[in-house]
Motif scaffolding. Structure first.
Motif, PDB file in Angstrom:
ATOM      1  N   VAL A 148      41.096  42.159  39.617  1.00  0.00           N
ATOM      2  CA  VAL A 148      41.445  41.479  40.868  1.00  0.00           C
ATOM      3  C   VAL A 148      40.157  41.157  41.610  1.00  0.00           C
ATOM      4  CG1 VAL A 148      43.671  42.634  41.058  1.00  0.00           C
ATOM      5  CG2 VAL A 148      41.671  43.648  42.170  1.00  0.00           C
ATOM      6  N   SER A 149      40.251  40.319  42.623  1.00  0.00           N
ATOM      7  CA  SER A 149      39.066  39.907  43.382  1.00  0.00           C
ATOM      8  C   SER A 149      38.474  41.099  44.133  1.00  0.00           C
ATOM      9  CB  SER A 149      39.436  38.807  44.383  1.00  0.00           C
ATOM     10  OG  SER A 149      40.031  37.705  43.742  1.00  0.00           O
ATOM     11  N   SER A 163      44.162  37.810  44.929  1.00  0.00           N
ATOM     12  CA  SER A 163      44.424  37.397  43.555  1.00  0.00           C
ATOM     13  C   SER A 163      45.869  36.960  43.389  1.00  0.00           C
ATOM     14  CB  SER A 163      44.114  38.551  42.589  1.00  0.00           C
ATOM     15  OG  SER A 163      42.743  38.886  42.629  1.00  0.00           O
TER      16      SER A 163
END
Length: 417
Positions: A374-375, A73
């Motif tokens: 976040v990813s 991210s």
């Protein structure tokens, strides 16, 4: 044919793993079966032992997943800064008359390999609409700032080059500003007029929520607030280069031009700091890596503690099953078979707990990634590492109890009956 059984006082297990074994495969199958039977005979103790490994693996997987997601991210959102150079007045500058000006902005924008330039003028301001008012930060930037910062507009638009050159009093608001001065009115902010200080501004856009620029802030063309006679008004100049390969070349050229414009050293030193944002990005990535490594080390310590728990339960098991070991040895079971059985019990405990910890870790990682926005990235290497560590712990901490069991003297063991 009914199989003979061994009564050991703690469990009642079949003798098929050595007496009926006709082939190596059958023998191994019997050992594995007996290992799982031994674990099942002490379910509560086995479950408590597996918790240590499972929690350690879960923590490790969650940390790895979260750190990879945060790094991804960070890179995707701030990677564009890798092509950015910033110019600011040096903190140790001896000449107090040195200031960045609109002339510097125009000349630096003409350098080769430069694709965008934006000064930054920052000040505290109060936004007023009707009876509503909100104190925030005003940033005077250029029309290219939107491209340089990779910002998305939620509604409306950013100003154009023509609006900037004509010094139009237009403003783009952060979502928090909109919520506080328009939130309860139901009025669309686009097209409205707000007062900032003593000047009226026309609202033309609203920043998308959770933008990199932040929700609390307002942005206007720097030409609308720039006063040439006011010293140190331009805090810094951001310069975007067409590629990272040209960063050093552009940086050197900037230093030379600043030296010529302000009559300072030809390298620009002593008056202005010219820095590449990529260095700050790398430093932040290193800090993220160090934090991830620190947290992973805590998870590894948890795994080691769980491994010690496995060793402890296996040593207790060897003591409790002395009769069984002695009888099996007396009936012809080789020491290697006894060692393999106890080693497989330790290995089964660690692998089962590792699998459960893996699933729990993925759930924890997903939850934390969603919470922190976040990813969520699942890397195959984290699976391999988790099972590899679980297997290593099972073998490493189960080896000593297994060897101890295989070395028991059958005569001494049989005396315990």
């Amino acid at each position: 044919m009914k199989q003979a059984r061994i009564s050991t006082g703690t469990q009642d297990l079949p003798m098929r793993w050595w007496s009926d074994a006709k082939t190596p495969g059958a023998m191994i199958g019997g050992i594995v079966s007996n290992a799982f039977a031994a674990i099942g005979s002490n379910r509560q103790r086995s479950i408590l032992t597996m918790l240590g490994i499972g929690i350690g693996v879960a923590a490790f997987i969650a940390i790895v997943t979260l750190s990879q997601g945060a790094t991804d991210s960070f890179t995707s959102k701030l990677g564009f800064l890798a092509q950015t150079i910033t110019v600011s007045r040096a903190r140790n500058a001896t000449n107090t008359s040195l200031t960045l000006s609109d002339r510097d902005v125009k000349i630096l924008s003409q350098l080769q390999h430069v694709v965008a330039v934006s000064p930054t003028i920052s000040d505290e301001a109060e936004v007023v609409f009707g009876k509503k008012h909100w104190s925030t930060t005003l940033s005077g930037v250029s029309f290219s700032y939107l491209q340089m910062q990779n910002v998305s507009i939620g509604s409306g638009a950013w100003w154009s080059s023509e609006e900037e050159q004509s010094r139009r009093h237009v403003v783009v608001l952060g979502t928090k500003v909109v919520e506080n001065i328009f939130g309860q009115t139901g009025i669309d902010p686009i097209g409205q007029t707000v007062r900032i200080g003593a000047q009226l501004y026309h609202v033309i856009g609203v920043i998308e929520p959770d933008s990199l620029l932040g929700n609390d802030g307002i942005y206007v063309p720097y030409t609308a607030v720039y006063t040439p006679s006011k010293p140190n008004q331009i805090a810094q100049i951001s310069i975007q280069v067409d590629g990272t390969d040209n960063l050093d070349t552009v940086q050197t050229e900037i230093q030379m031009r600043l030296g010529q414009l302000h009559h300072i050293a030809t390298d620009g030193s002593g008056g202005f700091d010219v820095t590449e944002a990529i260095g700050q990005l790398k430093q932040t990535q290193q800090q993220l890596g160090m934090l991830s490594g620190f947290m992973s080390s805590i998870a590894v310590i948890s795994l080691i503690v769980g491994g010690i728990g496995i060793m402890n339960i296996m040593l207790v098991s060897v003591t409790e099953r002395t009769r069984e070991i002695g009888l099996r040895s007396a009936l012809g079971a080789p020491p290697s078979a006894i060692a393999v059985q106890f080693l497989l019990e330790a290995l089964a405990l660690s692998i089962i707990s590792g699998g459960l910890g893996l699933g729990l870790g993925l759930l924890m990682g997903y939850g934390l990634s969603s919470l922190l926005n976040v990813s969520f990235i699942v890397n195959t290497s984290s699976f391999l590492i988790a099972f590899g560590v679980s297997t290593a712990i099972g073998v490493g901490f189960g080896l000593y109890p297994a060897l101890r069991a295989s070395r028991l003297d059958p005569i001494i063991a049989l005396r315990s009956f």
